[in-house]
Structure formats: structure tokens, C-alpha cells
Motif scaffolding. Structure first.
Motif, PDB file in Angstrom:
ATOM      1  N   ARG A 279      52.437 -31.699-132.033  1.00  0.00           N
ATOM      2  CA  ARG A 279      51.650 -30.462-131.704  1.00  0.00           C
ATOM      3  C   ARG A 279      52.529 -28.972-131.844  1.00  0.00           C
ATOM      4  O   ARG A 279      52.358 -28.262-132.135  1.00  0.00           O
ATOM      5  CB  ARG A 279      51.369 -30.468-130.247  1.00  0.00           C
ATOM      6  N   ALA A 280      54.153 -29.596-131.855  1.00  0.00           N
ATOM      7  CA  ALA A 280      54.968 -28.409-132.059  1.00  0.00           C
ATOM      8  C   ALA A 280      55.264 -28.189-133.482  1.00  0.00           C
ATOM      9  O   ALA A 280      55.952 -27.266-133.901  1.00  0.00           O
ATOM     10  CB  ALA A 280      56.323 -28.828-131.398  1.00  0.00           C
ATOM     11  N   HIS A 281      54.848 -29.144-134.402  1.00  0.00           N
ATOM     12  CA  HIS A 281      55.207 -29.077-135.725  1.00  0.00           C
ATOM     13  C   HIS A 281      54.369 -28.020-136.420  1.00  0.00           C
ATOM     14  O   HIS A 281      53.347 -27.653-136.060  1.00  0.00           O
ATOM     15  CB  HIS A 281      55.010 -30.582-136.486  1.00  0.00           C
ATOM     16  N   ALA A 282      55.110 -27.445-137.266  1.00  0.00           N
ATOM     17  CA  ALA A 282      54.525 -26.233-138.203  1.00  0.00           C
ATOM     18  C   ALA A 282      53.178 -26.961-138.844  1.00  0.00           C
ATOM     19  O   ALA A 282      52.239 -26.147-139.037  1.00  0.00           O
ATOM     20  CB  ALA A 282      55.439 -25.578-139.123  1.00  0.00           C
ATOM     21  N   LEU A 283      53.338 -28.118-139.304  1.00  0.00           N
ATOM     22  CA  LEU A 283      52.271 -28.573-140.136  1.00  0.00           C
ATOM     23  C   LEU A 283      50.926 -29.090-139.260  1.00  0.00           C
ATOM     24  O   LEU A 283      50.120 -29.716-139.728  1.00  0.00           O
ATOM     25  CB  LEU A 283      52.755 -29.501-141.166  1.00  0.00           C
ATOM     26  N   TYR A 284      51.217 -28.913-137.918  1.00  0.00           N
ATOM     27  CA  TYR A 284      50.232 -29.535-137.068  1.00  0.00           C
ATOM     28  C   TYR A 284      48.783 -29.007-137.393  1.00  0.00           C
ATOM     29  O   TYR A 284      47.896 -29.836-137.532  1.00  0.00           O
ATOM     30  CB  TYR A 284      50.532 -29.258-135.696  1.00  0.00           C
ATOM     31  N   PRO A 285      48.446 -27.797-137.570  1.00  0.00           N
ATOM     32  CA  PRO A 285      47.135 -27.430-137.788  1.00  0.00           C
ATOM     33  C   PRO A 285      46.479 -28.000-139.265  1.00  0.00           C
ATOM     34  O   PRO A 285      45.481 -28.608-139.199  1.00  0.00           O
ATOM     35  CB  PRO A 285      47.122 -25.821-138.162  1.00  0.00           C
TER      36      PRO A 285
ATOM     37  N   ILE B 139      43.495 -30.613-139.038  1.00  0.00           N
ATOM     38  CA  ILE B 139      42.305 -30.239-139.835  1.00  0.00           C
ATOM     39  C   ILE B 139      41.970 -31.346-141.006  1.00  0.00           C
ATOM     40  O   ILE B 139      40.772 -32.109-140.953  1.00  0.00           O
ATOM     41  CB  ILE B 139      42.235 -29.002-140.607  1.00  0.00           C
ATOM     42  N   LEU B 140      43.025 -31.997-141.984  1.00  0.00           N
ATOM     43  CA  LEU B 140      42.575 -33.037-142.530  1.00  0.00           C
ATOM     44  C   LEU B 140      42.148 -34.435-141.870  1.00  0.00           C
ATOM     45  O   LEU B 140      41.132 -34.974-142.468  1.00  0.00           O
ATOM     46  CB  LEU B 140      43.989 -33.344-143.279  1.00  0.00           C
ATOM     47  N   ILE B 141      42.780 -34.703-140.748  1.00  0.00           N
ATOM     48  CA  ILE B 141      42.462 -35.896-140.111  1.00  0.00           C
ATOM     49  C   ILE B 141      41.079 -35.673-139.568  1.00  0.00           C
ATOM     50  O   ILE B 141      40.121 -36.407-139.575  1.00  0.00           O
ATOM     51  CB  ILE B 141      43.265 -36.285-138.967  1.00  0.00           C
ATOM     52  N   LEU B 142      40.799 -34.571-138.910  1.00  0.00           N
ATOM     53  CA  LEU B 142      39.280 -34.284-138.511  1.00  0.00           C
ATOM     54  C   LEU B 142      38.461 -34.314-139.870  1.00  0.00           C
ATOM     55  O   LEU B 142      37.230 -34.742-139.287  1.00  0.00           O
ATOM     56  CB  LEU B 142      39.297 -32.905-137.744  1.00  0.00           C
TER      57      LEU B 142
ATOM     58  N   GLU C  81      44.967 -25.616-128.809  1.00  0.00           N
ATOM     59  CA  GLU C  81      43.624 -25.010-128.852  1.00  0.00           C
ATOM     60  C   GLU C  81      43.072 -25.169-130.052  1.00  0.00           C
ATOM     61  O   GLU C  81      41.852 -25.132-130.300  1.00  0.00           O
ATOM     62  CB  GLU C  81      44.010 -23.401-128.919  1.00  0.00           C
ATOM     63  N   TRP C  82      43.765 -25.596-131.159  1.00  0.00           N
ATOM     64  CA  TRP C  82      43.137 -26.007-132.294  1.00  0.00           C
ATOM     65  C   TRP C  82      42.294 -27.166-132.090  1.00  0.00           C
ATOM     66  O   TRP C  82      41.128 -27.154-132.772  1.00  0.00           O
ATOM     67  CB  TRP C  82      44.461 -26.598-133.352  1.00  0.00           C
ATOM     68  N   TRP C  83      42.506 -28.210-131.382  1.00  0.00           N
ATOM     69  CA  TRP C  83      41.752 -29.552-131.022  1.00  0.00           C
ATOM     70  C   TRP C  83      40.697 -28.810-130.424  1.00  0.00           C
ATOM     71  O   TRP C  83      39.355 -29.309-130.805  1.00  0.00           O
ATOM     72  CB  TRP C  83      42.655 -30.324-130.366  1.00  0.00           C
ATOM     73  N   PHE C  84      40.707 -28.111-129.226  1.00  0.00           N
ATOM     74  CA  PHE C  84      39.652 -27.703-128.534  1.00  0.00           C
ATOM     75  C   PHE C  84      38.582 -27.020-129.346  1.00  0.00           C
ATOM     76  O   PHE C  84      37.426 -27.486-129.508  1.00  0.00           O
ATOM     77  CB  PHE C  84      40.049 -26.845-127.228  1.00  0.00           C
ATOM     78  N   TYR C  85      39.138 -26.133-130.085  1.00  0.00           N
ATOM     79  CA  TYR C  85      37.906 -25.291-130.800  1.00  0.00           C
ATOM     80  C   TYR C  85      37.145 -26.151-132.010  1.00  0.00           C
ATOM     81  O   TYR C  85      36.202 -26.000-132.025  1.00  0.00           O
ATOM     82  CB  TYR C  85      38.478 -23.856-131.225  1.00  0.00           C
ATOM     83  N   LEU C  86      38.292 -26.745-132.881  1.00  0.00           N
ATOM     84  CA  LEU C  86      37.613 -27.371-133.776  1.00  0.00           C
ATOM     85  C   LEU C  86      36.623 -28.469-133.591  1.00  0.00           C
ATOM     86  O   LEU C  86      35.758 -28.735-133.731  1.00  0.00           O
ATOM     87  CB  LEU C  86      38.722 -27.978-134.640  1.00  0.00           C
ATOM     88  N   VAL C  87      37.225 -29.416-132.467  1.00  0.00           N
ATOM     89  CA  VAL C  87      36.233 -30.497-131.980  1.00  0.00           C
ATOM     90  C   VAL C  87      35.204 -30.291-131.349  1.00  0.00           C
ATOM     91  O   VAL C  87      34.083 -30.567-131.499  1.00  0.00           O
ATOM     92  CB  VAL C  87      37.389 -31.668-131.431  1.00  0.00           C
ATOM     93  N   SER C  88      35.467 -29.555-130.125  1.00  0.00           N
ATOM     94  CA  SER C  88      34.178 -29.173-129.458  1.00  0.00           C
ATOM     95  C   SER C  88      33.123 -28.388-130.088  1.00  0.00           C
ATOM     96  O   SER C  88      32.021 -28.665-129.745  1.00  0.00           O
ATOM     97  CB  SER C  88      34.747 -28.682-127.972  1.00  0.00           C
ATOM     98  N   LEU C  89      33.697 -27.304-130.625  1.00  0.00           N
ATOM     99  CA  LEU C  89      32.651 -26.641-131.321  1.00  0.00           C
ATOM    100  C   LEU C  89      31.732 -27.278-132.417  1.00  0.00           C
ATOM    101  O   LEU C  89      30.593 -27.173-132.564  1.00  0.00           O
ATOM    102  CB  LEU C  89      33.026 -25.277-132.077  1.00  0.00           C
ATOM    103  N   THR C  90      32.497 -28.054-133.450  1.00  0.00           N
ATOM    104  CA  THR C  90      31.825 -28.962-134.070  1.00  0.00           C
ATOM    105  C   THR C  90      30.983 -30.106-133.497  1.00  0.00           C
ATOM    106  O   THR C  90      29.675 -30.073-133.943  1.00  0.00           O
ATOM    107  CB  THR C  90      32.924 -30.016-134.859  1.00  0.00           C
ATOM    108  N   GLY C  91      31.336 -30.564-132.348  1.00  0.00           N
ATOM    109  CA  GLY C  91      30.298 -31.146-131.693  1.00  0.00           C
ATOM    110  C   GLY C  91      29.342 -30.751-131.101  1.00  0.00           C
ATOM    111  O   GLY C  91      28.112 -31.152-131.224  1.00  0.00           O
TER     112      GLY C  91
END
Lengths: 109, 932
Positions: free
Chosen positions: B201-207, B211-214, B268-278
Motif C-alpha cells: 500500500r505504501a508503494h508508489a505503484l500501488y494504484p 487497478i490492473l488486478i481489479l 481509499e483506492w480499494w474502497f472507492y474502486l471496489v465498493s462503487l463498482t460492486g
């Protein structure tokens, strides 16, 4: 001398490339021949240009780099085989399709 | 290794149905069941450590350098999924036995089915993420085969293609994501990845990684906006839908969310991407499901909606959410699989899936109706059924989150609306199909109950729905606990499986959903009319348009690059070599290096100038072919002189003799082709080619100059020092060829021989017309073999052979050797052909040239092998010195035997090439004369 040598190589390559881009087989083969001359001289020059540095033990004080020479020697022979193969392929295709255009058909007028 | 066996069993078992097919459908289905059954028993046998929270991990290194290991893992989550895959899989096998018609290739069906099952098992039991990805792609491929099983139907083919394109595309994104993830963590092993959540999560490439895994997970689990492939996949046979689109394939995406939850969630990335898509998927799926008239279409959109619900639960980023998500995965799998099977029975018995025609089935198949109704109620979330429990947990979780700030209420409200529609479409499935008047115009009438055993799988699944719904603590609790424990990396949050929580807000939400659902369903006539008024979106059509636009684009690009013009190809090729060299040379500060230039001497300068001028003249005269060839040969001779000038006598000799041979060859060829080149290059093309040629020439010159003026480090000293003690020869170039790098030379003479044989083969049977006039209209001379030339050539032959023997023998110590000697011999032989005619020479040649070339390669090869007899590596040489009068001190080495092979090959190959050209025009001469 190196500058002169390099310049000559440049002229040979330029001439070869121009011929390589022609539309008929024979100029293309001549272009290939010119380019392989140039490439052989180029690889040879990677061992540097020396006077009286023949790579035979005991014949001269300093000996040149024999490795590029060995590589170029076989390259000359293989280059001949390649040229022969190319022209014969062209001959065969001329026998089959009746044109010496590199695309195997006369250009549309 | 038992874990590997569990995965392998379905794959191995895939052979059985194919073998047993001829013994009838029951035998075939039985064969299909054996593998999964054994695997299921093996999985179940491991319940104890799994329920204790232990993970069984086995690792077999495969390509450890790439981080790819054959490592497998069985923990609670894997156990749960393996159970669902194998258990539901077995039920579906039983069901499919009765579903497939007699005429259908059942063996093939079960083979595909088991392949899919094995891939899915591998996916859920992988410890290594790359291995998991491999199984992930295998599920996409095998599901393609299953969806397209009825390949004679165009919608099956198109549906299969679409699902492969979408899930396969998602798989590519997932690959990129996993590679990034492995790069961040430094390992592809799941245990390491899960433990490294903070680092990730702390890594710069995390987002980007997320996104790619999601993307991979969302495409597989048919999340909005990638949901459209799932309804199209309903063209599959219903057993396939019951398995793939309820319990397994589409669950792979949410499985991935559960698996990587500790590594990727809590941001936050996880929350917004996953919950809103769901959330979007939940709503879209629920609303769309109500308006489907196709029985399976309704179930497909309902599946989409439930997958959205599960995704939303994981996206809420709370441990309890994950618990509810996993619980709903179990419940959805059971009721949806049974509903698909029921839909299949109805389809099977009535011949249609259109709910506008299927009505009043209660009268015809009461048994099936009861089962389907119970399952539908579970889907609607009615109390005392399993769907109610997880839905209640879901409602409670939506109330717990506060991540949308002051709009926190939006999620529970949307969840309730989705609940309303979920009840409405469940009601439609019950009321429209089993009641609602009489059936209309059924293809099969009257419908009746299916075979007894076809209902057993449905009964078992419905029983599970009931048991879990009423006695959750005694049935599903330990399994759920173990799965949650594994998914959350050892943390089990407090949660309650009680049916009655008192009068709470979630219960009111459930009640609103029930009441609202009944209202919506009763208003369905108006709603259908409203829906019909909407512009229709044909996803299949749009998808195909996108695909055809893509392929048109690809065709356009191919046409640009690949228009069947060699000149275009060469131009592009040369340009693409030009550009990197320019880029690579650009950072150079100065072209001239530190090494001083050697002095100019007038002779060398003159020679170089002649070389340059002849090159240019070749170009200028290239359209008069013979003249250009003569000039070109001048250039070749100057090259030989250049080699001689710069201390390479071996090269000069080789170049000189090759030059002769190739000029003869080209002149022979010129005889058969037009001797003029037409002027056909446009000014534009000429200019372009000149520019390109100039660019290439300049670059080569710059490169050569830059290298030659810089100091260099060479491995030459090794060869120079070891030539005499190691190779027994003073001519280092020759020793390199026949000893140090003998293996290279062996390869090269083989190529030479192959080229010669190829040339002979190409010319075989080829007859080209003999030209009668030259370009000026002058007839060709008939005096083809002048007497003086013939006599001279015959005199010359023995002398030339002697010279070549001399050159050959001295080659190891002085300039010379097999290559040069071979070429000299070839030139002398060719002189016979030229002066005396090919028929005369052919009749007198002592050897067949192909045999000569072959003998040469064989001699060289056997010499190399000979060193094995003395326990030395291939091509080790031995030598000794001898003295001969006249020739002087020379040395006999096995290398010389090798050089003999070179000599024979060069003679044989060269002669084969040139002599094959001789008879080319023969036979056409007479014809030409007659015309003349």
C-alpha cells in the motif's frame, strides 16, 4: 588513414543500400555484394588497421588481431554462398513467374 | 504431493468419459465422476488441520529464477472453494447425464468439463501467484470450449468468443498486475504477498497494481461495465451455466478479492474502486434481471447482481464485510446452481425458455416447482433460508460504513432498492413460470416431470439452502470460520449467525425489500411497457462492431507495413536500424577518440579512392548490367588489395578467389536475365532512396571512424600466445579456423554445402529461354569454345591443382589453408567449363559434386568425433612436425584433416553451384535457332 578508410566504407554502404532498394533482382544482388564488401571491411577494421602486423607467429614484431580476420574469412565464403543462393532463387522465380521484379510481378502501370 | 494429485485428478479423469462413451451415457457420466469424487474425498480428509487454521503448503521449484514455483496451498478459503467446485461439479455431472441428448457427444462434453474443473481447482489451490494466473487463463480457455459446446449455433459461437475476449483481456491485465505485485513484494508466493500488505500500500505503484488486478477480477466476475459477456454466455448448455456461472468461473474474481484482501485492501483506492463498482453492478443487475423474458437471462442478470453484492461487501473494507462476502459466496452458489438446474429442467421439458410462454407449470411438474420456489425464495432473501442470513449481514454492513461522508446513507438506500428488485425478479421466476394462467404455444406439450435422478442434484442443493438457513451454527459455521480465518490472514472478527437479531434496522430493510418487491412485481405491466420504450442496447452487436473496427484497424496497419512490396519492407527495415544507431551515437561527445590516426600514404589513398569511385560508378551504371558488373568486380579487387595492405594476406587471397568465382556466377546469371534494367523509379522514390542510402553510409562511416580512433581491449593475445603451443600452427588465422573455433567452421561449411544443394535443387528441371540477341540487337557469338582458350585451360589445370595443394599444406603456418586452396581448385575447374563447355567437362569430372561436398563435411565432422576415441572433447586436435624436401618443414595435425574437410566442401559446393547453372539453357537452344 582511418578517416579515409571510414569514408570509403560510407560510400560503399551508401551505394550498396541505394542498389538494394531498386526494383529488379540484379541491381539488388549487386547492392548486396557491395554491402558485404563494406561489412567485411568494417568487421576487419574492428581489429584496427595495421601495417606489417601479419598474424603469423614469428613473421613480424607486432601481430594484428587474428580474430576479426578469421571471422571475415568465413564471412567472405558464406557471403558468396548467399549471393549464389539469392540469384538462383531469382532465376527460379523468373522461370516460374516470368519477371525479374523483386515482388514477383510487374508493377501496375 | 497429495495437493498436486487433487488438482491433477480431474485432468486425468478427463480421459475416462472419452473411453467409456461407447458403453452408454451412464457409464460415461460415471467415468466423469470418478476423478472429482476421489479428489473430493481427498479434500474432505484434510478437514481437521484446515479447521484448526493451518495452511498446508507444498513447494516444488519450477523456474525459481523467475519466481515461478509449483507451490500449492490448502487453507480454509481454498478448502471452501475446492468443496464447492468438486461438490457442485459432481452434482452437475449427474444432472448433465440426463440433460444432454442421446445424439450429443457426451464424452467430449465431460472432458471439457473436467478440464475446466481441474483448472478451477488449480486456481483456488495455488500458492504461487504466477501458477494461479496460469490456471486462471486455463479456466478462460476451457470455459470457451464449454460455452461454445453447441458450436453449430451462431449465438453459442459468438457468446463463447465474447466471454473469451473479455475474460482473456482481463487475464492480461491481471498478469501485468501480478507481475507488478511480485516486483513490489519480491516474491510471487502468496504467503509473502499477504504478509506484505503495508509495503504494497505504501508503494508508489500501488494504484496501478490495484487497478490492473481489479480489472482481472472484475472482468471474470462480470462486474459493471464488463458484465455484458455473462448474459451472452447463456448460450451454453445449462449444466455449464449451473457450474460456471453460479459456483465457479464467475466466483474466481471474487475469490481473488478474498485471497488478496489482506494485501490490497484497507485504502481509499480499494474502497472507492471496489465498493462503487460492486454497488453499480448490484443495481444494474437487479433491475435488468426483472426485464428479461428469457429464464436463463433472468438468472444471468441476477448472478451479476449478486456478484456485485459480494464485491460491494469486500469493498466496504471492514472484516465483517469480508465475512458476509464469503458467506454470500457459499449461499449464492447453492441457490443459484439449483435455480439454473431447475431452469434447465423447464427448458428441457417445454422446449423454450421464454417466460411469456411458460406459465402454470405447477400443474405439470409440482415436484420441480417446489424445489425452484424454495431456491427462489432463498435468492430473494426470505427468512429461514440461507439467502436471508447473508443478506441481513449485508444490510447491517452497509449501515456500518461512513466512507462516503455525509452521503453515507446512499449505500444502504441503494442496497435496499437492489433488494426490492431482487425480490421482484425472484417473484417473477416463481409466479410467471409456475402460476399465471396456462402455458402458451409450447414446443413440447404437455410438459412433465423430468427423470428422477435429474432432480436429485437440485434436491441436495435446496436441502443445503434450508439447513444453512435454519441451522447455520451447526452446518456452515466451521467452514465459514476457516475460510474467513484464511482470507483475513488469521483474524476472525466477531460475527453472529443468529437468525433473529431483534427488531433492528437491517430487519426493516429486509421487510421494505420484501414489501417493495411485491409492489414492483405487481406493477410489472407498466414497467415492461416503460422498459420497451427505452432504446435497446444490443451488447453483442456493439461488441462485434468494436471487434470488427479493431480488426479493420489492424488490417490498415498491416497494409501500411506489409503491402507485398519488397522495396517498402527494406525501406522500413533500414529506417528502423538507422534510428536506434542515431539514438545510440547521439550522446557521444566527440567522434574522434584518443588514439592517434595512422599516417596517409599515397598508394593506399589512391586505392581507397578507386574503391569509393567504383562503388559510385556501379550505381551510376547499374542499369547497364554487364558494365556495372565489370565495375563491381573492380571494387572487389580493391577490397582484396585493402586486406593485403592492412596485413591480412589470408583475407586478400580468399577475397581474390571468391571474387573470381562470384563474377563468373553473376555473368552466367546475366546470360539468362535481361541485360538492361528499365528506368522505373519515380523521382520521389529515387530521392527517398538516396537520402536513406546517404544516411546509412554516413552512419557506418561515423561508427567505423569512432571505433577505430578509440583504444580497445582484445582477446587476441590468447590466440597469439596459444597458437603454436596449443594448435601447432604459426598462422593464427588458420589455427583459429580449424582449431580454436573449429566448431564454428564446421557449422559454416555445413551451411555452404546446404546452400549448394539448395541451389542445385532449385535449378533442377528449370529451363530458361536462351537469348538470341544482346541488347543492341547483335546476335550472340556461336563460337563458344575458342581453341586457344581450351588448350591453355587444360594446361593450366595441373599447375593450378599443384598451387592449391601447396597453399593447402602451408596453410597452418603461412597464409593459405583449406578455404583458399578449395577456391583456387574451383577456379581452375571452372576454367575448364568455360573454355571447353559444360558438357565436355561434366563428362570428365571424376566426382559428383554433391558427394564431394558431403564427403568434406563428413571428413571434418569425423575428425572432430575422432578426438572422442582418445577421451578428449569434440574437435580436440593433436599434431606433430615433419620435414619434406622442397616443401620444407611442415606439420601434420589432425587439424589438417579437418582442413581437408573444409577444402573438399569448398570445392564441392562451389562447383555444384556453378556447374548447375550450365545446363540451364540447354534444350532451348535448338528451339531458339529455329525461331532465328
Amino acid at each position: 588513414m582511418e578517416a579515409f578508410y571510414a569514408g570509403t566504407l560510407g560510400v560503399m554502404v551508401a551505394s550498396g543500400v541505394y542498389l538494394l532498394l531498386r526494383a529488379r533482382v540484379f541491381p539488388v544482388v549487386m547492392g548486396l555484394t557491395l554491402i558485404s564488401y563494406a561489412v567485411n571491411l568494417f568487421i576487419f577494421s574492428m581489429g584496427r588497421l595495421g601495417t606489417d602486423t601479419v598474424a603469423v607467429v614469428g613473421s613480424s614484431e607486432t601481430m594484428g588481431d587474428p580474430l576479426p580476420q578469421a571471422l571475415v574469412l568465413t564471412a567472405i565464403v558464406i557471403g558468396f554462398a548467399m549471393t549464389a543462393f539469392t540469384v538462383v532463387l531469382a532465376l527460379r522465380s523468373m522461370g516460374e513467374v516470368g519477371t525479374d521484379h523483386v515482388d514477383g510481378q510487374e508493377p501496375r502501370a | 504431493m497429495a495437493l498436486a494429485l487433487i488438482i491433477a485428478l480431474p485432468f486425468i479423469g478427463a480421459v475416462l468419459p472419452l473411453l467409456l462413451e461407447r458403453y452408454g451415457r451412464s457409464a460415461c457420466a460415471f467415468g466423469a465422476g470418478v476423478g472429482p469424487l476421489v479428489a473430493l474425498i481427498m479434500v474432505l480428509g484434510r478437514w481437521e488441520p484446515v479447521f484448526d487454521g493451518q495452511a498446508e503448503i507444498v513447494t516444488l521449484p519450477w523456474l525459481p529464477e523467475l519466481g515461478l514455483n509449483l507451490s500449492l496451498r490448502l487453507d480454509g478459503l481454498g478448502f471452501l472453494f475446492a468443496l464447492m467446485i468438486l461438490g457442485i461439479g459432481l452434482l452437475v455431472i449427474l444432472y448433465a447425464r440426463y440433460y444432454l441428448a442421446k445424439t450429443e457427444p457426451m464424452g467430449r462434453f465431460f472432458a471439457y468439463f473436467l478440464m475446466f474443473m481441474g483448472s478451477m481447482l488449480g486456481l483456488v489451490l495455488s500458492e504461487n501467484l504466477l501458477l494461479m494466473l496460469m490456471f486462471w487463463e486455463l479456466t478462460s480457455l476451457s470455459s470457451f470450449l464449454l460455452i461454445g459446446f453447441w458450436g453449430h449455433q451462431s449465438d453459442a459461437r459468438r457468446g463463447a468468443r465474447m466471454s473469451l475476449a473479455i475474460t482473456g483481456g482481463g487475464g492480461l491485465a491481471l498478469l501485468a498486475g501480478i507481475l507488478l505485485l511480485g516486483n513490489i513484494v519480491g516474491s510471487f508466493e502468496l504467503s509473502d504477498v499477504i504478509a506484505a500488505g503495508g509495503t504494497i500500500r505504501a508503494h508508489a505503484l500501488y494504484p496501478v497494481t490495484l487497478i490492473l488486478i481489479l480489472l482481472g477480477a472484475f472482468t471474470k466476475s462480470a462486474q459493471f461495465p464488463f458484465h455484458f459477456w455473462l448474459p451472452q454466455a447463456m448460450a451454453a448448455p445449462t449444466p455449464v451455466s449451473a457450474f460456471l456461472h453460479s459456483a465457479t468461473m464467475v466466483k474466481a474474481g471474487v475469490f481473488l478479492l478474498a485471497r488478496l484482501y489482506p494485501a490490497l485492501s484497507d485504502s481509499e483506492w480499494w474502497f472507492y474502486l471496489v465498493s462503487l463498482t460492486g454497488l453499480a453492478t448490484l443495481l444494474v443487475g437487479a433491475v435488468m434481471a426483472l426485464f428479461q423474458h428469457d429464464l436463463k437471462g433472468l438468472l444471468a442478470y441476477s448472478t451479476i447482481s449478486h456478484l456485485g453484492l459480494i464485491t460491494l461487501l469486500f469493498g466496504l473494507d471492514s472484516p465483517q464485510g469480508a465475512v458476509a462476502g464469503i458467506f454470500h459466496i457459499i449461499n449464492h452458489a447453492t441457490f443459484k446452481a439449483s435455480l439454473f438446474m431447475a431452469a434447465g429442467i423447464i427448458d428441457h421439458e417445454t422446449g423454450t425458455r421464454d417466460m411469456r410462454r411458460i406459465n402454470g407449470m405447477w400443474r405439470f411438474m409440482p415436484h420441480t416447482a417446489v424445489l425452484a420456489i424454495v431456491a427462489s425464495l432463498a435468492m430473494a432473501g426470505v427468512p429461514l433460508l440461507n439467502g436471508f442470513l447473508s443478506k441481513e449481514m449485508f444490510f447491517a454492513e452497509t449501515l456500518e460504513q461512513h466512507l462516503l461522508g455525509s452521503f453515507y446513507w446512499a449505500i444502504p438506500v441503494a442496497a435496499t432498492i437492489a433488494g426490492v428488485f431482487s425480490v421482484a425478479y425472484s417473484l417473477r421466476f416463481i409466479h410467471d413460470v409456475f402460476f399465471n394462467g396456462d402455458p402458451i404455444d409450447l414446443p413440447k406439450y404437455p410438459p412433465h416431470e423430468p427423470a428422477r435422478y435429474m432432480k436429485i442434484p437440485v434436491e441436495i442443493l435446496v436441502l443445503i439452502c434450508l439447513l444453512v438457513g435454519m441451522l447455520p451454527v451447526y452446518t456452515v459455521a466451521p467452514l465459514l470460520d476457516a475460510a474467513v480465518f484464511a482470507s483475513l490472514n488469521g483474524v476472525v472478527p466477531p460475527y453472529s449467525l443468529a437468525i433473529w437479531h431483534g427488531l433492528s434496522l437491517p430487519l426493516y430493510m429486509s421487510l421494505i425489500a420484501l414489501g417493495g418487491g411485491i409492489l414492483v412485481y405487481s406493477a410489472r405491466k407498466w414497467l415492461f411497457r416503460w422498459y420497451d420504450g427505452l432504446p435497446s442496447v444490443d451488447s453483442l452487436h456493439m461488441f462485434e462492431r468494436v471487434v470488427s473496427a479493431l480488426s479493420a484497424g489492424a488490417a490498415f496497419v498491416s497494409q501500411l507495413l506489409e503491402n507485398r512490396s519488397q522495396q517498402r519492407y527494406l525501406t522500413l527495415l533500414l529506417l528502423s536500424t538507422l534510428i536506434p544507431v542515431v539514438v545510440a551515437l547521439a550522446p557521444l561527445d566527440s567522434l574522434t577518440g584518443t588514439v592517434a590516426l595512422s599516417p596517409l600514404d599515397p598508394f593506399t589513398v589512391a586505392g581507397m579512392a578507386i574503391l569509393a569511385v567504383t562503388s559510385i560508378l556501379t550505381v551510376i551504371f547499374h542499369r547497364i548490367r554487364l558494365v556495372a558488373l565489370m565495375i563491381l568486380s573492380g571494387a572487389g579487387l580493391m577490397v582484396a588489395l585493402a586486406f593485403a595492405r592492412f596485413s591480412a594476406p589470408d583475407l586478400a587471397l580468399t577475397q581474390l578467389s571468391v571474387e573470381m568465382v562470384s563474377m563468373i556466377l553473376l555473368m552466367l546469371v546475366l546470360f539468362f536475365i535481361p541485360d538492361r534494367t528499365p528506368a522505373e523509379s519515380s523521382s520521389l522514390r529515387g530521392t527517398r532512396d538516396l537520402l536513406l542510402a546517404g544516411g546509412m553510409g554516413t552512419l557506418v562511416a561515423i561508427l567505423a571512424y569512432a571505433v577505430m580512433t578509440r583504444p580497445y581491449d582484445s582477446i587476441a593475445s590468447f590466440f597469439l600466445e596459444n597458437s603454436v603451443p596449443g594448435g601447432g600452427g604459426k598462422n593464427v588465422v588458420n589455427v583459429i579456423l580449424v582449431d580454436f573455433r573449429g566448431f564454428d567452421t564446421l557449422g559454416e561449411i555445413s551451411v555452404l554445402a546446404i546452400a549448394a544443394v539448395g541451389i542445385a535443387a532449385m535449378l533442377k528441371g528449370l529451363r530458361l529461354p536462351h537469348p538470341i540477341f544482346d541488347y543492341m540487337g547483335r546476335p550472340w557469338s556461336r563460337d563458344s569454345h575458342p581453341m586457344i582458350l581450351g588448350v591453355l585451360a587444360r594446361l593450366l589445370l595441373p599447375m593450378a591443382l599443384m598451387v592449391s595443394a601447396f597453399i593447402f599444406l602451408r596453410g597452418h603456418n603461412l597464409p593459405g589453408g583449406g578455404f583458399i586452396a578449395g577456391l583456387i581448385t574451383a577456379v581452375a575447374l571452372i576454367a575448364q567449363y568455360i573454355s571447353l563447355g559444360s558438357a565436355w567437362s561434366e563428362a570428365r569430372k571424376p566426382f559428383a559434386y554433391p558427394a564431394l561436398a558431403g564427403a568434406g563435411v563428413m571428413t571434418a565432422g569425423l575428425t572432430g568425433l575422432g578426438s572422442w576415441a582418445f577421451g578428449r572433447p569434440f574437435l580436440t586436435s593433436a599434431f606433430g612436425h615433419f620435414h619434406l624436401p622442397v616443401a620444407g618443414d611442415f606439420e601434420l595435425a589432425t587439424a589438417m584433416l579437418f582442413d581437408l574437410g573444409v577444402y573438399l566442401t569448398v570445392v564441392g559446393a562451389t562447383m555444384l553451384m556453378l556447374a548447375s547453372l550450365g545446363p540451364l539453357g540447354r534444350g532451348t537452344e535448338t528451339a531458339a535457332k529455329e525461331i532465328h
